[in-house]
Design a protein around this motif. Structure first.
Motif, PDB file in Angstrom:
ATOM      1  N   ALA A   1       0.873  -1.229  -0.065  1.00 12.11           N
ATOM      2  CA  ALA A   1      -0.003  -0.015   0.066  1.00 12.11           C
ATOM      3  C   ALA A   1       0.956   1.222   0.017  1.00 12.11           C
ATOM      4  O   ALA A   1       0.457   2.190  -0.667  1.00 12.11           O
ATOM      5  CB  ALA A   1      -1.088  -0.100   1.082  1.00 12.11           C
ATOM      6  N   GLU A   2       1.926   1.247   0.666  1.00  8.57           N
ATOM      7  CA  GLU A   2       2.771   2.379   0.857  1.00  8.57           C
ATOM      8  C   GLU A   2       3.374   2.523  -0.633  1.00  8.57           C
ATOM      9  O   GLU A   2       3.438   3.852  -0.905  1.00  8.57           O
ATOM     10  CB  GLU A   2       4.066   1.958   1.574  1.00  8.57           C
ATOM     11  CG  GLU A   2       3.744   1.965   3.225  1.00  8.57           C
ATOM     12  CD  GLU A   2       3.662   3.426   3.580  1.00  8.57           C
ATOM     13  OE1 GLU A   2       3.934   4.222   3.189  1.00  8.57           O
ATOM     14  OE2 GLU A   2       3.088   3.584   4.989  1.00  8.57           O
TER      15      GLU A   2
ATOM     16  N   SER B   1      -5.427   0.557 -10.692  1.00  6.62           N
ATOM     17  CA  SER B   1      -6.746  -0.120 -10.776  1.00  6.62           C
ATOM     18  C   SER B   1      -6.707  -1.243  -9.838  1.00  6.62           C
ATOM     19  O   SER B   1      -5.405  -1.892  -9.732  1.00  6.62           O
ATOM     20  CB  SER B   1      -6.983  -0.608 -12.250  1.00  6.62           C
ATOM     21  OG  SER B   1      -6.995   0.766 -12.987  1.00  6.62           O
ATOM     22  N   ARG B   2      -7.879  -2.240  -9.688  1.00 11.70           N
ATOM     23  CA  ARG B   2      -7.858  -3.373  -9.200  1.00 11.70           C
ATOM     24  C   ARG B   2      -8.603  -4.303 -10.098  1.00 11.70           C
ATOM     25  O   ARG B   2      -9.696  -4.022 -10.393  1.00 11.70           O
ATOM     26  CB  ARG B   2      -8.362  -3.286  -7.932  1.00 11.70           C
ATOM     27  CG  ARG B   2      -7.638  -2.760  -6.904  1.00 11.70           C
ATOM     28  CD  ARG B   2      -8.205  -3.194  -5.396  1.00 11.70           C
ATOM     29  NE  ARG B   2      -7.696  -4.298  -4.977  1.00 11.70           N
ATOM     30  CZ  ARG B   2      -7.630  -4.600  -3.624  1.00 11.70           C
ATOM     31  NH1 ARG B   2      -8.433  -3.930  -2.750  1.00 11.70           N
ATOM     32  NH2 ARG B   2      -7.271  -5.523  -3.049  1.00 11.70           N
ATOM     33  N   ALA B   3      -8.083  -5.570 -10.063  1.00  7.47           N
ATOM     34  CA  ALA B   3      -8.858  -6.558 -11.170  1.00  7.47           C
ATOM     35  C   ALA B   3      -9.982  -7.027 -10.150  1.00  7.47           C
ATOM     36  O   ALA B   3     -10.163  -7.379  -9.075  1.00  7.47           O
ATOM     37  CB  ALA B   3      -7.951  -7.707 -11.205  1.00  7.47           C
ATOM     38  N   LYS B   4     -11.205  -7.269 -10.968  1.00 11.07           N
ATOM     39  CA  LYS B   4     -12.250  -7.563 -10.408  1.00 11.07           C
ATOM     40  C   LYS B   4     -12.512  -9.111 -10.271  1.00 11.07           C
ATOM     41  O   LYS B   4     -13.295  -9.784  -9.569  1.00 11.07           O
ATOM     42  CB  LYS B   4     -13.547  -7.007 -11.430  1.00 11.07           C
ATOM     43  CG  LYS B   4     -13.897  -5.615 -11.391  1.00 11.07           C
ATOM     44  CD  LYS B   4     -15.134  -5.380 -11.934  1.00 11.07           C
ATOM     45  CE  LYS B   4     -15.422  -4.034 -11.780  1.00 11.07           C
ATOM     46  NZ  LYS B   4     -16.653  -3.593 -12.683  1.00 11.07           N
TER      47      LYS B   4
ATOM     48  N   ASN C   1      -8.828   5.195  -2.844  1.00  8.91           N
ATOM     49  CA  ASN C   1      -7.896   5.236  -1.404  1.00  8.91           C
ATOM     50  C   ASN C   1      -7.303   3.820  -1.322  1.00  8.91           C
ATOM     51  O   ASN C   1      -7.831   2.759  -1.544  1.00  8.91           O
ATOM     52  CB  ASN C   1      -8.682   5.311  -0.257  1.00  8.91           C
ATOM     53  CG  ASN C   1      -9.239   6.846  -0.334  1.00  8.91           C
ATOM     54  OD1 ASN C   1      -8.292   7.849  -0.403  1.00  8.91           O
ATOM     55  ND2 ASN C   1     -10.530   6.937  -0.150  1.00  8.91           N
ATOM     56  N   VAL C   2      -5.974   3.646  -1.241  1.00  7.46           N
ATOM     57  CA  VAL C   2      -5.233   2.520  -1.213  1.00  7.46           C
ATOM     58  C   VAL C   2      -5.025   1.917   0.326  1.00  7.46           C
ATOM     59  O   VAL C   2      -4.489   3.145   0.903  1.00  7.46           O
ATOM     60  CB  VAL C   2      -3.820   2.262  -1.864  1.00  7.46           C
ATOM     61  CG1 VAL C   2      -3.387   0.962  -1.827  1.00  7.46           C
ATOM     62  CG2 VAL C   2      -3.873   2.901  -3.233  1.00  7.46           C
TER      63      VAL C   2
ATOM     64  N   GLY D   1      -3.212  -1.571   8.904  1.00  7.65           N
ATOM     65  CA  GLY D   1      -3.385  -2.622   7.807  1.00  7.65           C
ATOM     66  C   GLY D   1      -2.469  -3.705   8.386  1.00  7.65           C
ATOM     67  O   GLY D   1      -1.951  -4.242   7.446  1.00  7.65           O
ATOM     68  N   LEU D   2      -2.972  -3.962   9.542  1.00  7.73           N
ATOM     69  CA  LEU D   2      -2.109  -5.354  10.256  1.00  7.73           C
ATOM     70  C   LEU D   2      -3.432  -6.286  10.445  1.00  7.73           C
ATOM     71  O   LEU D   2      -4.407  -5.960  10.986  1.00  7.73           O
ATOM     72  CB  LEU D   2      -1.465  -5.071  11.409  1.00  7.73           C
ATOM     73  CG  LEU D   2       0.032  -4.145  11.239  1.00  7.73           C
ATOM     74  CD1 LEU D   2       0.376  -3.832  12.560  1.00  7.73           C
ATOM     75  CD2 LEU D   2       0.893  -4.954  10.587  1.00  7.73           C
TER      76      LEU D   2
END
Ligand SMILES: [Zn+2]
Length: 1013
Positions: A463-464, A477-480, A586-587, A659-660
């Motif tokens: 994410a960083e 983008s993110r794969a669906k 937002n990641v 994010g843990l």
């Protein structure tokens, strides 16, 4: 720059007469170009003009563009704020005074608008000043919309005809930035006067610029550093006979490196300039520096050029650079050139924001005196020699003033602006073409995309990395759903040696390889306008040892996926672009508590957020598992956190933020654990340089790891270091003439104290950093003894690169020696390291292979004999038997005597200490007992695997040598890094080596296997 003698020259009056003889020339020259000359009908500001001439030290240090100031009845000149003209001796304005003037211009003229573009780390404002015709400024939004279409050709379906229409209508934006480097002081006053000229001057030459384009100016980039520099200069004026303190701090964190942040975007100034550049859809970013006489327009620079920029840009560099030199040559100004030793490989420079976002990057080095004193300056032969690219070189010796510098800066900028305006349709079209070619990248040079798989073991670091790309205005983008791509087959190099292997290669058919990615994987499409910055950051770099450029200007490698320790897959298969995907705004790595139970566990994958959690939840009982374990159907790595005495709700909240992923367990694992404590950390800096440690402070502050920031001087003043601290971090100094420099500091044998503290003259020096009455003393021998006692009594001292050399060379550790390289050249490269001791807490969460940042070592060698130099490798050593009978593998013989078997030679790896021999053990008081011997945690990879990105030449010298060593010393430890684990926000994958040391400070011997003897 220690010579504070101020030359108030009186001989300058001689030149005034010369200036006044310069008659204005007609507006249009015979060649059809607008003449660079003032409008004879416009009155000039006589007193101001007289002062310009007075402060200019030679008639050829000025031009017809700046040797007068046009008068105005309504618009104030810089004198209104400065009390004198721009570039006057003794006058250096604070940022707030520069802003005050820019806002006076805005008030007085519809040709100026001032925008606030953000704040610095210390809360100071940054501004951008737009100067153009009232018409252009009224239509800013319409114009921005046009430029935005050119900047993103997808919006016009890559339609060249549509682009041509926009090109014909659009007004370009030329963005100028000043004084990012605080000791380079001239730009703010030059830019104040430039803004005035662009606002007021009615000469056709200036009018054309004003009407044809928007000049955008950030007069001060490093605002915190500017105010410190002005403080120093004021102190110098108040103490004219004293030496003045060098500017040890610029911004809150870093000094000169603030111009190396355009990759990681960790500093506010980078982020603010980047957002302004991209937000305005500007065509040029032109950054002003001072170090080279008299104007090195390093627009052309030297090779190697960055591999990811569009060749259209490199052609633009040649056009603009050559023209700039030509224009100034015609004015008779000496020392103007554009080819020089600055290579354009690294994209870390501020100006490179433009190069990586389809604009034009430019940089001037003019000549500054580091303040506003007029001084006699003597140059080195290489600076004044006539070369093929500098036919009119600078003078060997001259009187030089800040006004001269301001004349060069303004003349260069005005001719640049004018040339750019004359050719703006070409440059706007190029701006569009570069963006279009970015969008067409997948099918052209490729790749099609970079994919970051969602089953990444380090989602926080992933994410960083994605957030860095988002700061760079890259779309993510993110794969669906899950998908598969084919991977290019790597071609084996044809083996030269035998025919047989060639035959074998033919038979071995290349198998097509594919890779599956789970749903939710991140896709960075390369068919977007800012694809090239993503490509440049994520790709690998190769700098040939045979490159004609022998002195790389900066780092040669930076591959972000490697340095962040996360998987990044370069995909050339165009099919990836057809997958169903959605844009991510937002990641955020998923986090929180899952499962049932009162004991919680977090898998350790060397994510820095684990340390943040430890400090965030001070009262929770946290332990580290010393072995891996399985629980609740999950595998937990060695070093995983076991947490008790904490409310589930609190832990859930903290883990979600960080994010843990936390697993609640029914029962505590039966594995051996030790406490993970929030160590009390001292962070030590010298008064020699704070540049390199600044990146460490920035990282710790980002991670919310608290520490006391103390100087080497303070160490000696603390009676009992152990009573206050568990861990002392001594990050790299970055300036290392030898270990005694850390002890001695700067000489106190002569000269005056160099105070770094707030006084009436210097209200801004300290900020939130450190202060001292005298910067000169170093750690001192008392301080060294204190450090030694701290470690002996159980403290942990952590050093890296040059401070590791200090620790080994001054004798704080036994069994590790450091060597400088003899033929090795690793210039800011990404190299491979290998995990040697996975049982050490330092290694918690790490894999076998870790990429790290290395800048030529130092080279560590180990020995089990105290005081001995460790074994080092200087090349490919091979041992052969002595001359004698038989073959190379046979034993020799001695005539007349039966053969005796020699004892088998003990061998060891290059990263290990050579085994202790029986001979050494005879009265072996120097033999280090096994428990006291250095413990190698990571080593450098083998020679063939050393280079990941950048330049590695002569790597055999460091290959396999230790990279991270934990040395027991008394009851404590000294942890030595040869790599720099915390660097420019780029090396987040190795941060946890430092954080592991901090959290496990009192259990560093965990998992240790001792040698038998
Ligand atoms: Zn500079």
């Amino acid at each position: 720059m220690t010579d504070s003698r101020k030359v108030r020259n009186t001989a300058l009056g001689i030149f005034s007469a010369l200036f006044l003889m310069l008659a204005p020339s007609p507006a249009t020259a015979a060649d059809g170009e607008t003449a660079p000359a003032r409008d004879p009908k416009q009155a000039i500001d006589e007193p101001y003009t007289a002062k310009i001439q007075k402060y200019t030290t030679a008639p050829y240090f000025t031009s017809p563009l700046v040797n007068y100031l046009p008068a105005s009845n309504t618009v104030p000149t810089p004198e209104a704020v400065l009390g004198d003209v721009a570039g006057a001796p003794g006058v250096l304005p604070y940022a707030k005074d520069v802003y005050k003037y820019m806002r006076m211009l805005e008030k007085a003229s519809p040709r100026v608008k001032v925008f606030s573009i953000g704040t610095t780390e210390e809360g100071r404002e940054m501004i951008a000043v737009a100067v153009s015709s009232p018409e252009n400024l009224k239509n800013l939004e319409e114009n921005r919309a046009r430029l935005a279409k050119l900047a993103d050709p997808r919006t016009i379906k890559l339609d060249d005809a549509e682009a041509d229409k926009l090109v014909a209508q659009a007004v370009p934006v030329y963005y100028i930035t000043g004084t990012i480097h605080s000791p380079e002081t001239g730009a703010p006053t030059a830019l104040m006067e430039l803004a005035y000229r662009l606002t007021v001057d009615e000469s056709p030459y200036i009018q054309e610029i004003r009407d044809g384009m928007i000049t955008l100016i950030t007069p001060v980039v490093e605002v915190d550093g500017r105010d410190r520099m002005v403080d120093i200069y004021r102190w110098h004026l108040a103490h004219p006979k004293d030496f003045y303190p060098p500017l040890i701090y610029w911004g809150k964190y870093v000094a000169h490196d603030n111009n190396r942040d355009a990759m990681g975007v960790t500093l506010k100034l980078t982020e603010n300039v980047l957002n302004t550049y991209v937000g305005w859809k500007a065509q040029v970013l032109h950054d002003l520096h001072e170090s080279v006489p008299y104007l090195y327009d390093n627009t052309v620079g030297d090779g190697p050029y960055n591999a990811w920029v569009d060749p259209i840009l490199t052609d633009e560099w040649q056009m603009i650079g050559a023209r700039n030199v030509a224009d100034m040559t015609k004015f008779g100004m000496p020392g103007v050139f554009t080819h020089g030793d600055f290579d354009t490989w690294s994209p870390g420079y501020l100006m490179f924001i433009a190069a990586m976002h389809n604009g034009i990057s430019r940089l001037y080095e003019t000549f500054g005196n580091g303040g506003a004193d007029t001084q006699e300056r003597t140059l080195d032969p290489e600076e004044y020699s006539r070369t093929w690219f500098r036919q009119n070189p600078p003078l060997p010796k001259t009187l030089w003033s800040q006004r001269d510098n301001n004349n060069y800066e303004q003349t260069g900028l005005l001719t640049s602006l004018h040339y750019f305006n004359e050719n703006k349709r070409l440059f706007l079209k190029n701006f569009y073409l570069k963006a279009k070619r970015s969008v067409m990248k997948p099918a052209a040079e490729g790749p099609a995309a970079y994919v970051l798989p969602t089953d990444e073991p380090r989602p926080g670091l992933q994410a960083e990395l994605l957030r860095v790309l988002q700061k760079q205005a890259v779309e993510i983008s993110r794969a669906k759903s899950a998908f598969t791509v084919s991977l290019p087959v790597k071609k084996e190099k044809p083996k030269k040696d035998t025919k047989d292997t060639k035959e074998a290669d033919k038979e071995k058919k290349p198998e097509p390889t594919t890779r599956d990615f789970p749903a939710g994987s991140y896709i960075i499409r390369m068919d977007q306008p800012y694809a090239r910055i993503a490509d440049a950051l994520l790709d690998h770099q190769y700098w040939s040892p045979d490159d004609p450029q022998k002195t790389p200007y900066d780092d040669t490698g930076w591959t972000f996926g490697e340095l962040f320790g996360v998987q990044v897959v370069r995909v050339t298969d165009l099919k990836v672009l057809d997958m169903a995907m959605e844009r991510v705004v937002n990641v955020h790595a998923p986090g929180g508590v899952k499962g049932d139970g009162a004991v919680f566990a977090i898998n350790n994958n060397a994510e820095p957020a684990l340390a943040t959690l430890r400090y965030n939840m001070k009262d929770a009982a946290m332990e580290a598992a010393e072995e891996q374990f399985d629980s609740s159907g999950k595998k937990f790595n060695r070093g995983s956190l076991v947490i008790r005495k904490v409310s589930r709700a609190d832990l859930d909240r903290a883990a979600s933020d960080l994010g843990l992923q936390v697993v609640a367990l029914g029962t505590a694992p039966s594995v051996k654990t030790h406490p993970l404590r929030a160590a009390r950390v001292a962070f030590v800096h010298t008064w020699l340089s704070t540049q390199t440690e600044g990146w460490w402070r920035l990282a710790l502050d980002d991670l919310k790891i608290p520490y006391d920031y103390i100087s080497t001087q303070t160490i000696a003043k603390i009676d009992d270091l152990n009573a206050k601290y568990d861990v002392i971090l001594f990050p790299p100094v970055g300036y290392f003439p030898g270990p005694t420099a850390i002890i001695n500091g700067m000489t106190t044998a002569w000269g005056n104290p160099l105070p770094w503290k707030n006084t009436p003259e210097t209200p801004n020096l300290v900020g939130k950093n450190d202060s001292t009455d005298d910067m000169r003393p170093g750690l001192g021998w008392d301080g060294l003894a204190k450090l030694q006692t701290f470690v002996q009594k159980g403290g942990v001292l952590l050093t890296a690169t040059d401070t590791s050399r200090f620790a080994t060379e001054i004798g704080l550790v036994a069994g590790v020696s450091t060597h400088a390289s003899e033929h090795m050249k690793i210039v800011g490269s990404v190299v491979g390291t290998r995990l040697v001791d996975s049982g050490s807490p330092l290694a918690y969460g790490y894999d076998e292979k870790v990429a790290a940042y290395c800048d030529n070592g130092p080279i560590f060698s180990l020995s089990s004999i105290a005081g001995a130099r460790g074994r080092r490798r200087l090349g490919n050593e091979s041992h052969t038997r002595a001359t004698g009978r038989g073959t190379a593998d046979d034993p020799d013989f001695t005539v007349g005597r039966p053969a005796t078997e020699a004892p088998e030679e003990l061998t060891s790896e290059i990263w290990e200490a050579p085994p202790v021999t029986d001979e050494q053990r005879r009265n072996g008081f120097r033999v280090i007992p096994p428990a006291n011997r250095p413990r190698v945690i990571f080593r450098y990879a083998d020679k063939k695997d050393l280079l990941i990105s950048g330049l590695v030449e002569g790597g055999d010298e460091i290959a396999q040598h230790p990279a991270v060593v934990d040395v027991p010393a008394g009851k404590g430890h000294v942890v030595l890094f040869s790599i720099n684990p915390v660097y420019r926000g780029e090396t987040r994958g190795t941060y946890s080596m430092v954080l592991n040391t901090i959290l496990n400070f009192d259990s560093l011997d965990a998992g240790r296997k001792l040698a038998e003897k």
